[in-house]
Design a protein around this motif. Structure first.
Motif, PDB file in Angstrom:
ATOM      1  N   MET A   1      53.114  36.283  43.478  1.00 19.48           N
ATOM      2  CA  MET A   1      53.968  35.472  42.598  1.00 19.48           C
ATOM      3  C   MET A   1      53.274  35.168  41.282  1.00 19.48           C
ATOM      4  O   MET A   1      53.897  35.224  40.223  1.00 19.48           O
ATOM      5  CB  MET A   1      54.348  34.164  43.293  1.00 19.48           C
ATOM      6  CG  MET A   1      55.687  34.238  43.973  1.00 19.48           C
ATOM      7  SD  MET A   1      56.250  32.600  44.501  1.00 19.48           S
ATOM      8  CE  MET A   1      56.828  31.925  42.938  1.00 19.48           C
ATOM      9  N   GLU A   2      51.974  34.860  41.351  1.00 18.83           N
ATOM     10  CA  GLU A   2      51.226  34.586  40.125  1.00 18.83           C
ATOM     11  C   GLU A   2      51.181  35.813  39.229  1.00 18.83           C
ATOM     12  O   GLU A   2      51.317  35.706  38.012  1.00 18.83           O
ATOM     13  CB  GLU A   2      49.795  34.143  40.457  1.00 18.83           C
ATOM     14  CG  GLU A   2      49.694  32.663  40.795  1.00 18.83           C
ATOM     15  CD  GLU A   2      48.360  32.286  41.424  1.00 18.83           C
ATOM     16  OE1 GLU A   2      47.342  32.957  41.123  1.00 18.83           O
ATOM     17  OE2 GLU A   2      48.341  31.336  42.222  1.00 18.83           O
ATOM     18  N   LYS A   3      51.004  36.976  39.829  1.00 20.04           N
ATOM     19  CA  LYS A   3      50.873  38.211  39.050  1.00 20.04           C
ATOM     20  C   LYS A   3      52.201  38.679  38.478  1.00 20.04           C
ATOM     21  O   LYS A   3      52.255  39.181  37.363  1.00 20.04           O
ATOM     22  CB  LYS A   3      50.267  39.326  39.910  1.00 20.04           C
ATOM     23  CG  LYS A   3      48.789  39.120  40.198  1.00 20.04           C
ATOM     24  CD  LYS A   3      48.258  40.241  41.069  1.00 20.04           C
ATOM     25  CE  LYS A   3      46.774  40.067  41.343  1.00 20.04           C
ATOM     26  NZ  LYS A   3      46.238  41.162  42.162  1.00 20.04           N
ATOM     27  N   SER A   4      53.283  38.553  39.282  1.00 20.61           N
ATOM     28  CA  SER A   4      54.558  39.152  38.867  1.00 20.61           C
ATOM     29  C   SER A   4      55.563  38.114  38.380  1.00 20.61           C
ATOM     30  O   SER A   4      56.563  38.447  37.765  1.00 20.61           O
ATOM     31  CB  SER A   4      55.184  39.921  40.033  1.00 20.61           C
ATOM     32  OG  SER A   4      55.629  39.008  41.034  1.00 20.61           O
ATOM     33  N   GLY A   5      55.320  36.832  38.705  1.00 22.03           N
ATOM     34  CA  GLY A   5      56.240  35.781  38.302  1.00 22.03           C
ATOM     35  C   GLY A   5      57.498  35.714  39.145  1.00 22.03           C
ATOM     36  O   GLY A   5      58.456  35.039  38.800  1.00 22.03           O
ATOM     37  N   GLN A   6      57.525  36.431  40.268  1.00 19.78           N
ATOM     38  CA  GLN A   6      58.721  36.403  41.110  1.00 19.78           C
ATOM     39  C   GLN A   6      58.412  36.782  42.546  1.00 19.78           C
ATOM     40  O   GLN A   6      57.316  37.214  42.847  1.00 19.78           O
ATOM     41  CB  GLN A   6      59.794  37.317  40.521  1.00 19.78           C
ATOM     42  CG  GLN A   6      59.285  38.720  40.226  1.00 19.78           C
ATOM     43  CD  GLN A   6      60.094  39.779  40.904  1.00 19.78           C
ATOM     44  OE1 GLN A   6      61.296  39.653  41.010  1.00 19.78           O
ATOM     45  NE2 GLN A   6      59.449  40.817  41.367  1.00 19.78           N
ATOM     46  N   MET A   7      59.409  36.588  43.418  1.00 16.55           N
ATOM     47  CA  MET A   7      59.221  36.800  44.847  1.00 16.55           C
ATOM     48  C   MET A   7      59.732  38.146  45.347  1.00 16.55           C
ATOM     49  O   MET A   7      59.631  38.448  46.518  1.00 16.55           O
ATOM     50  CB  MET A   7      59.934  35.694  45.647  1.00 16.55           C
ATOM     51  CG  MET A   7      59.100  34.437  45.872  1.00 16.55           C
ATOM     52  SD  MET A   7      57.444  34.715  46.562  1.00 16.55           S
ATOM     53  CE  MET A   7      57.827  35.366  48.198  1.00 16.55           C
ATOM     54  N   GLY A   8      60.345  38.929  44.475  1.00 14.60           N
ATOM     55  CA  GLY A   8      60.901  40.215  44.914  1.00 14.60           C
ATOM     56  C   GLY A   8      59.805  41.197  45.293  1.00 14.60           C
ATOM     57  O   GLY A   8      58.739  41.209  44.688  1.00 14.60           O
ATOM     58  N   VAL A   9      60.059  41.994  46.318  1.00 17.56           N
ATOM     59  CA  VAL A   9      59.118  43.050  46.707  1.00 17.56           C
ATOM     60  C   VAL A   9      59.803  44.409  46.567  1.00 17.56           C
ATOM     61  O   VAL A   9      61.027  44.457  46.569  1.00 17.56           O
ATOM     62  CB  VAL A   9      58.629  42.860  48.173  1.00 17.56           C
ATOM     63  CG1 VAL A   9      57.615  41.748  48.249  1.00 17.56           C
ATOM     64  CG2 VAL A   9      59.759  42.645  49.137  1.00 17.56           C
ATOM     65  N   PRO A  10      59.083  45.497  46.434  1.00 19.88           N
ATOM     66  CA  PRO A  10      57.628  45.513  46.321  1.00 19.88           C
ATOM     67  C   PRO A  10      57.131  45.122  44.933  1.00 19.88           C
ATOM     68  O   PRO A  10      57.837  45.313  43.946  1.00 19.88           O
ATOM     69  CB  PRO A  10      57.290  46.971  46.599  1.00 19.88           C
ATOM     70  CG  PRO A  10      58.472  47.735  46.073  1.00 19.88           C
ATOM     71  CD  PRO A  10      59.660  46.844  46.371  1.00 19.88           C
ATOM     72  N   VAL A  11      55.919  44.598  44.901  1.00 18.39           N
ATOM     73  CA  VAL A  11      55.175  44.480  43.653  1.00 18.39           C
ATOM     74  C   VAL A  11      53.988  45.412  43.825  1.00 18.39           C
ATOM     75  O   VAL A  11      53.264  45.330  44.811  1.00 18.39           O
ATOM     76  CB  VAL A  11      54.712  43.027  43.384  1.00 18.39           C
ATOM     77  CG1 VAL A  11      53.724  42.981  42.221  1.00 18.39           C
ATOM     78  CG2 VAL A  11      55.912  42.131  43.091  1.00 18.39           C
ATOM     79  N   ILE A  12      53.851  46.327  42.880  1.00 15.05           N
ATOM     80  CA  ILE A  12      52.803  47.340  42.959  1.00 15.05           C
ATOM     81  C   ILE A  12      51.846  47.105  41.800  1.00 15.05           C
ATOM     82  O   ILE A  12      52.282  46.947  40.660  1.00 15.05           O
ATOM     83  CB  ILE A  12      53.416  48.761  42.882  1.00 15.05           C
ATOM     84  CG1 ILE A  12      54.383  48.970  44.067  1.00 15.05           C
ATOM     85  CG2 ILE A  12      52.316  49.827  42.867  1.00 15.05           C
ATOM     86  CD1 ILE A  12      55.289  50.168  43.924  1.00 15.05           C
ATOM     87  N   GLU A  13      50.564  47.067  42.124  1.00 17.29           N
ATOM     88  CA  GLU A  13      49.554  46.898  41.083  1.00 17.29           C
ATOM     89  C   GLU A  13      48.694  48.145  41.033  1.00 17.29           C
ATOM     90  O   GLU A  13      48.130  48.560  42.039  1.00 17.29           O
ATOM     91  CB  GLU A  13      48.691  45.670  41.367  1.00 17.29           C
ATOM     92  CG  GLU A  13      47.668  45.424  40.275  1.00 17.29           C
ATOM     93  CD  GLU A  13      46.856  44.153  40.469  1.00 17.29           C
ATOM     94  OE1 GLU A  13      45.973  43.913  39.653  1.00 17.29           O
ATOM     95  OE2 GLU A  13      47.111  43.415  41.453  1.00 17.29           O
ATOM     96  N   ILE A  14      48.645  48.770  39.853  1.00 21.52           N
ATOM     97  CA  ILE A  14      47.832  49.966  39.656  1.00 21.52           C
ATOM     98  C   ILE A  14      46.849  49.669  38.527  1.00 21.52           C
ATOM     99  O   ILE A  14      47.262  49.492  37.382  1.00 21.52           O
ATOM    100  CB  ILE A  14      48.693  51.196  39.301  1.00 21.52           C
ATOM    101  CG1 ILE A  14      49.743  51.443  40.398  1.00 21.52           C
ATOM    102  CG2 ILE A  14      47.808  52.434  39.105  1.00 21.52           C
ATOM    103  CD1 ILE A  14      50.716  52.568  40.095  1.00 21.52           C
TER     104      ILE A  14
END
Length: 79
Positions: A46-59
């Motif tokens: 949530m801190e990184k993306s600002g939201q609860m939706g998934v997936p969140v992918i970090e590259i």
């Protein structure tokens, strides 16, 4: 050079499964966090993306929300 890839996902999320299948298919390693059970990782996501939706992918520190294949490919192509 090895890319650092993290996926914040849930077991019931179809796009999470698609994203992981895609990484497996192109033989790219990733770390998968199940945010349905891991509260700390859910908060981090949530801190990184600002939201609860998934997936969140970090590259390599770049946040991609959802299974956005063009964005993922662009990020993986970077040297």
């Amino acid at each position: 050079e090895e890319k650092m890839i993290q996926i914040y996902s849930t077991p019931t999320c179809g796009y999470c499964k698609k994203a992981k299948a895609y990484f497996n298919e192109i033989k790219v390693e990733y770390t998968d966090y199940d945010v349905s059970t891991d509260k700390a990782k859910a908060n981090e996501m949530m801190e990184k993306s600002g939201q609860m939706g998934v997936p969140v992918i970090e590259i390599n520190g770049k946040i991609i929300v959802g299974f956005n294949k063009p964005a993922i490919e662009a990020e993986l192509a970077k040297k």
